[in-house]
Design an enzyme around this catalytic site. Structure first.
Site, PDB file in Angstrom:
ATOM      1  N   LYS A   1       0.857  -1.188   0.000  1.00 40.57           N
ATOM      2  CA  LYS A   1       0.000   0.000   0.000  1.00 40.57           C
ATOM      3  C   LYS A   1       0.886   1.228   0.000  1.00 40.57           C
ATOM      4  O   LYS A   1       2.014   1.191   0.510  1.00 40.57           O
ATOM      5  CB  LYS A   1      -0.937  -0.038   1.209  1.00 40.57           C
TER       6      LYS A   1
ATOM      7  N   THR B   1       9.805   1.950   3.175  1.00 37.07           N
ATOM      8  CA  THR B   1       8.914   3.017   3.589  1.00 37.07           C
ATOM      9  C   THR B   1       7.500   2.860   3.049  1.00 37.07           C
ATOM     10  O   THR B   1       6.848   3.831   2.693  1.00 37.07           O
ATOM     11  CB  THR B   1       9.485   4.376   3.179  1.00 37.07           C
TER      12      THR B   1
END
Lengths: 405, 405
Positions: free
Chosen positions: A184, A195
């Site tokens: 996502k 990240t």
């Protein structure tokens, strides 16, 4: 690997990617954490213990579930991953740690394993306690199924506009193995170890120590080459489970290399979808830096160019402003001689020590598609690296100015 | 020092700051480099040799005039500074170096000194050759005058919306000395040594080596604490000329400290104007980080918060999103324990290990003025530092998307 991406960069043939490998089941659920009523709870389960590797955000304001998952992945083995969206469980002190721990306990009870076999994470708003009453009611109701991968991928989304899934297969010793992944986005993304939130599975038998090395290599060359805005998240993590359910001997040597390539293909596909779905973005920007002495030099210059707001703003309006490429590259901390630098926009060489005189309209035409390809050669060596980013639009600012605290 | 700033942060009482010190004259001129017809050429002259110190952009894509000026300031002495706006003379190869050199020669002929006594710089668009025919005609016409400081300040502006000038005086051994400065912004500004164009003068007798130490200290605590967008310029430089025209013995000890304070006051005032005039900005954001073990730690955290696009976007719409302060601080590379962290928006403590429960409307009200004051205490030590930035608005994106290549 299938490359049938739609205009947004999603790949419909990869739907359900994390349950393509044998022995994995998954599901999504609407626990009520998100006010929107969209799915906000997801569970991924291996039917047997899986070796595991994970990388975590380097952000010092680490969220509670990251602390718990770091402890749970330390022994290189997992059975399941539970994730909620809509609330990051970050900046929540002791209560946050207790809540994350309880999520793993509730999951362990459901699938009959130990709490420390469960990876946990949360994504969403910072600074609010998790609504544990909702989670205590929802987790026991979860019903992971072998074709639940797409529901899982949907339930971890926050500001994403499309699901990010990718799958690849490879053969070793006559056995076909699958590697699947989902991730996502779509903001607070900058290269500093994992990240974003992402989950990988494989039914190949990969020992935990080999898995760790392969996973870090793939992350460095894919997720860690994506930047949306230079900010990094407090929660984001990437984890892989290898359960060996497809059988065969533990992978080593050439067969491990085949796994490595499949994993890199999957993670690169996800990384590129991430860049394409950057908040407010209208296009992906692909930046290849070549002619450096080391891969690290090429990486640093490519990532620094990719994050430049001035370049990103220019490209949003088809302005082929290569002066901003030079300007951005210059603060990467890598030495070069400007006289030896060459810059291309797509296949047009616009700079070769000085301006080449390509008409602006011609260069601008090369920036109009869904992806802009930039290349900078430093003329110092033979290494190269590619980073992916996106343009900066007024919509990014509007979106992030209005996002609720 | 006068603190009569207007709403935009300019200080009308400082008008003509760089010619307030004795023995300096200056002027501005319209050479025709800017299509707008606005002034685009500026000259600053000391009536006698001045000791000098300078700091230059660390950007590797260094512009031609920066190379020339580095050589000309190496011996610690200057007579004059000549600057054009509207064209950066960057990425212009050998021709660019020859053009920058010729600008110093034309200036040297005008004021009767050596070419290497002249500092030169350019600011504006990257990648175009200077229109030397215009400069060859214009430079010999320049007529620096003792009250020309304001014209000088106006002529170095590019995207600035107001002039940035500041002045202070101090006394030593019964003599009153002046320190004046002016600077131009307003984009490509990030802390990495002197990321803007600025000029300082003083009539105090400061030897070159003391001057260098004082100047670097002041720059580190003022200009290097300002960030507009994280990008850094290829051209920017800060230079000071100390000509001793007010007389007295060379400053040492306590009198050197007095000079130091005056210089820091001037450079801090200019730095704050720079932040206020960031491209598209509607407000200045002042970020004090305290409770660190070292000043460098506080500096790194403060600057990292100041550049966060997510925080800057939130503050543009009065969203007191302190989760983004935590998130941004976390990637500064400074270790801290989140449980000991406290955050204030103006005088409201919004986070103390966990959320303090201040109502959002109350915190939002503190973000409505022309300056937002944020403070983060890490609870690790006693050092502190302040950085200045600005909000991120749709106007920044619009402006930079439309700026001509």
């Amino acid at each position: 690997m299938s490359e049938n991406h739609d205009a947004l960069g999603a790949n419909s043939e990869a739907e359900g990617a994390v349950t393509r490998a044998q022995g994995f089941s998954a599901c999504g659920f609407t626990a009520g954490i998100k006010e929107s009523g969209l799915p906000d709870l997801a569970l991924l389960v291996s039917d047997r213990p899986a070796s595991t590797a994970a990388v975590y955000t380097q952000n010092q304001s680490t969220a509670a579930p990251v602390h718990i998952s770091k402890a749970h992945t330390a022994n290189g083995s997992l059975r399941a991953a539970v994730v909620n969206s809509g609330n990051a469980n970050c900046a929540t002190g002791e209560q946050g740690l207790a809540d994350a721990r309880e999520m793993t306990q509730l999951t362990a009870s459901l699938i009959d394993c130990e709490a420390d076999d469960v990876f946990v994470n949360s994504t969403g708003i910072i600074g609010h306690y998790l609504p544990m009453d909702l989670l205590r009611s929802a987790i026991p109701q979860l019903q992971p199924v072998p074709d639940g991968g797409a529901d899982f991928a949907r339930s971890i989304m926050t500001t994403d506009t499309f699901q990010k899934e990718a799958v690849a297969t490879f053969e070793a010793h006559g056995v076909t193995y699958a590697v699947g992944g989902c991730a996502k986005g779509a903001g607070m993304i900058h290269p500093d170890m994992a990240t974003m939130l992402s989950f990988f599975t494989t039914d190949a038998p990969v020992p935990a120590d080999s898995l760790d090395a392969c996973f870090r290599y793939a992350m460095d060359r894919s997720f860690n080459m994506v930047t949306i805005d230079g900010d990094t998240s407090t929660n984001d993590s990437a984890v892989i489970l290898a359960n060996g359910a497809a059988g065969g001997e533990p992978l080593t040597g050439k067969s491990l290399k085949a796994f490595d390539s499949a994993l890199l293909a999957v993670s690169t596909a996800l990384a590129k979808m991430m860049a394409r779905d950057g908040e407010g973005a209208t296009k992906r920007i692909s930046i290849t830096v070549s002619g450096t002495k080391t891969w690290e030099d090429a990486r640093d210059v490519a990532r620094t160019i990719a994050v430049s707001p001035l370049l990103k703003a220019a490209l949003s309006k088809y302005d082929p402003n290569w002066g901003r490429i030079l300007m951005a590259a210059g603060r990467a901390g890598v030495a070069y001689d400007l006289d030896r630098v060459r810059i291309w926009i797509s296949d047009l060489c616009v700079f070769d020590g000085t301006a080449t005189g390509v008409p602006e309209e011609e260069a601008s035409a090369k920036t109009q598609g869904a992806e802009v390809f930039l290349r900078m050669d430093l003329g110092e060596g033979k290494a190269e690296a590619t980073a992916w980013g996106c343009d900066l639009t007024e919509e990014y600012v509007r979106f992030n100015a209005d996002y609720v605290t």
